[in-house]
Design a protein around this motif. Structure first.
Motif, short mmCIF file in Angstrom:
data_model
loop_
_atom_site.label_atom_id
_atom_site.label_comp_id
_atom_site.label_asym_id
_atom_site.label_seq_id
_atom_site.Cartn_x
_atom_site.Cartn_y
_atom_site.Cartn_z
N GLU A 88 44.81 38.13 43.61
CA GLU A 88 45.76 36.85 42.85
C GLU A 88 45.73 35.85 44.03
N LEU A 92 43.94 32.33 43.23
CA LEU A 92 44.06 30.81 43.32
C LEU A 92 43.71 30.01 44.53
N THR A 96 42.14 26.42 43.57
CA THR A 96 42.24 24.97 43.84
C THR A 96 41.24 24.56 45.04
N HIS A 126 43.41 37.49 35.62
CA HIS A 126 43.26 35.95 35.93
C HIS A 126 43.69 35.07 34.69
N LEU A 129 47.31 34.18 34.90
CA LEU A 129 46.81 32.87 36.55
C LEU A 129 47.28 31.31 36.32
N TYR A 133 48.97 28.87 37.01
CA TYR A 133 48.40 27.04 38.26
C TYR A 133 48.69 25.91 37.09
#
Length: 154
Positions: A88, A92, A96, A126, A129, A133
């Motif tokens: 995770e 991330l 980014t 994901h 995620l 995000y």
């Protein structure tokens, strides 16, 4: 704006497409790195594109360069070289680095959209995620993870 997420495993083709239709999904964005393998069954790229259009009237997009993990990251997680927490964190960092919030647009999701991956639930996937995000960077983003808790036994 609500973004749906869905995995195809543990679904029959019937339950999968009926779930998307019942939720009014008009666009499916495939976030899998690999989407043509035999294990994908009805969710292989070309079959899925055809079936989504025929059964749901939905568009199919595949965005691995932005939304899929790298092959090294996925392999390390699948080989138990990374815990979920490590995966995770690294995913991330990858999002980014890729600057998803700049390379994607909220307008992409004005059509009722579902992010597609293989995991049945979003807890360790994901696709969750990605929505989390985007929600940090764009106002008013929420997630609807399919199947809903009440639908888990579909």
């Amino acid at each position: 704006m609500e973004i749906c997420t869905i995995g195809f495993t543990k679904h029959s083709a019937q339950s999968f497409f009926e779930l998307l239709t019942s939720e009014g999904v008009e666009q499916v964005v495939d976030v899998r790195l690999n989407n043509t393998g035999q294990l994908a069954g009805f969710a292989k790229r070309d079959d899925l594109r055809y079936l989504l259009n025929r059964l749901c009237g939905a568009e199919y997009l595949h965005e691995p360069e932005l939304l899929a993990p790298t092959s090294d990251l996925l392999k390390a997680y699948r080989n138990d070289e990374l815990t979920w927490d490590d995966y995770e964190l690294r995913f991330l960092e990858l999002m980014t680095h890729r600057r998803l919030e700049d390379k994607l647009s909220p307008e992409m999701f004005t059509t009722r959209t579902a992010l597609l991956c293989s995991e049945h639930t979003a807890e360790h996937c994901h696709r969750r995620l990605i929505v989390d995000y985007l929600a940090i960077h764009w106002p008013d983003i929420t997630a609807l993870h399919l199947p809903r808790s009440a639908d888990i036994n579909l």
